[in-house]
Scaffold this active site. Sequence first.
Site, PDB file in Angstrom:
ATOM      1  N   GLU A  51     -66.671   2.456  22.535  1.00  8.89           N
ATOM      2  CA  GLU A  51     -66.676   3.855  22.986  1.00  8.89           C
ATOM      3  C   GLU A  51     -68.077   4.416  23.230  1.00  8.89           C
ATOM      4  OE1 GLU A  51     -64.241   6.036  20.173  1.00  8.89           O
ATOM      5  OE2 GLU A  51     -62.450   5.491  21.262  1.00  8.89           O
ATOM      6  N   GLU A  64     -56.553   0.998  21.966  1.00  6.80           N
ATOM      7  CA  GLU A  64     -56.256   1.813  20.785  1.00  6.80           C
ATOM      8  C   GLU A  64     -55.219   2.836  21.214  1.00  6.80           C
ATOM      9  OE1 GLU A  64     -59.682   3.509  18.802  1.00  6.80           O
ATOM     10  OE2 GLU A  64     -60.824   1.668  19.003  1.00  6.80           O
TER      11      GLU A  64
END
Length: 647
Positions: A144, A306
């Site tokens: 991320e 995710e």
Amino acid sequence: MKMYLGVDYYPEHWDKDMIDEDLDRIKEMGSNIIRIGEFAWHMMEIREGEFDFSFFDMVIEKAKSKNIKVMFGTPTATFPAWLAKKEPSILSEDELGNKRVFGGRRQYCFNSEVYKDYAKKIVEKLINHYKEEEQIISWQIDNEFGHEGSDMCYCNQCHKEFQKFLKNKYEEIENLNKTYGTIFWGQTYNHFDEIPIPKPTITVHNPSFKLDWARFRSHSINSFAKLQINIVNELKGKNQTVTHNLPGGFFDKAYDQNVLAEKLDFISYDNYPVWGGLKEPIEAAEIALNHDYVRGLKNKNYWIVEELMGAQGHDVIGYLPRPNQAKMWAYQAIAHGCENMLFFRWRGMTRGAEQFCYGIIDSDNKEKRKYEEVKEFMKDIKNHEKIINSKIESDIGVLYDFDNTWSWKGQNQSIKFNFTNEILRLYRPFYNLNTNIDVIDIKNDFEKYKVLALPVMQIIDENLQKRLEEFADNGGTIIFSFRAGIKDKNNNLYFGLENPGLISELAGIRIDESESLVEDIEIVAKDNKEKYKANVWRDIISPNTAEVLYKYNDKFYDDKAAITRNKYGKGQVYYIGTGVSEDVLDELYRDIIKDQAIEYIDSPKGLELYMRKYKNKKYLFINNHTDKEIEFENDMIKAYESKIKSI
Ligand code: GAL
């Protein structure tokens, strides 16, 4: 290709003797992949230069024996404490010049040469160690990028690199002075090394300077990413791929993900419709917009690595997804183009910062509701693989440009302004009609679409003007919203041009005055007196060739337009001059969609229908986003239920 379904597993968090049983349970639930490793740098290099991958060798061996594939993360999002102690220059700084301390994550500076060297070393060692490992099918670089405020750093290394970046761009300091208009407030620079970093000062920094700073941050992140991607590509095994997992909040970051996307085999996304202390999930249309944005980055289906299952938050947690709701979000993601999915996470951790980031299994280690939902989902979704792998085509393009987004971020203009709200304002009515929508960077070709929406596109240059004119000329419909076309690529206003600048002719209007709104105002349709609400901003429009659709209900400006439509060539151009409410746009969009003969389906509010096509057959992905049963075509769709039907 076989569909990958699985979980994020952190074997290093648990006793070694639990791993076998965990993997058996993960497999039994329906998984064929685990994602591991992305925060485990210290385990792989306990002290400088002491590389040891034996723990992960053991995990991968076990996965292999159970026929479970692996996505492996390079661990550069969390460096070891020994490195922070030895090389404090790797730590990023906040805008007040405070060095971020060890703890938390992502606290490295993207421009630290020292950090790049260490990152390079660990990544090389890791990939070299596993390049022959067939069990590993993909490398995820870092984790991320830019998330949690890590896109910003104000340290000296960044400052120097920023000055170099500007020198590279402008070559001569006079060019920068001219472009920025530094004559204003006597800010003229003699040398590039006089240029500051935009830490807080009295009042505000120069807008062109702020936009260049955002471009520089994006360049810094993408260069760091490129460094890793190149290493992985050079060393990896021939059946291994490379990806990166994007967090949400795309438009809030100084980071253009289209640049990164070019270098990746596929895009991965982390889908959390609710996080932290939120009272309720983000609205269904926004979740959908996020998926359409992610798919648009490569114009290709993508992975979710995710997918939220339990409630999430670090120190504060809010809304708990209701029974079947998180499962429904998984179906929704698949509808919008996700082809492979991993759930976050197998089991919540009892210690550490994410004690309250709940997984499929909680700390009691029992298989309960969430486990059953994931199991059911995995069992069912495999039956639809061919439809899921089909390419999504749409006639509608919602366009964004990061320069434009950053320009707004630097100057909000209205205290009510929020870019995501404005892109949603022009996206939502398409979503309400259950059409397929692409959300794409403005640099992409857009001739193939029938309708384009350009939310608050205040930066429009001649090149874009020409492309848009051609599009309308050929019969396309364009929807602009307020402030369109007032600025050039340097973030400056146009001189000698009436607003809306280069698109005045296209829109057939003139805007002499504008106002930022703090409270709701009223607008009325041209031919009925019903009142509708508007907020955030209003452009006070004088039509030239355009037709007036809505006007302001206002003592001074009731002869001025709020919304107009212009014929241009074979096409039509709408200008939405104010932050109008959904009901107004729903009406307008229905006409636009019908006029352009775009497929749409009416559905009760909260029932999302997404059409996919495979081998000349049509399939509907039906998702009920509400807590109530909804009837649709003689079928009862329960609260948070999902169905895939051929039609
Ligand atoms: C994601 C992140 C994960 C984990 C998760 C918690 O943003 O990639 O590592 O922190 O949030 O919800």
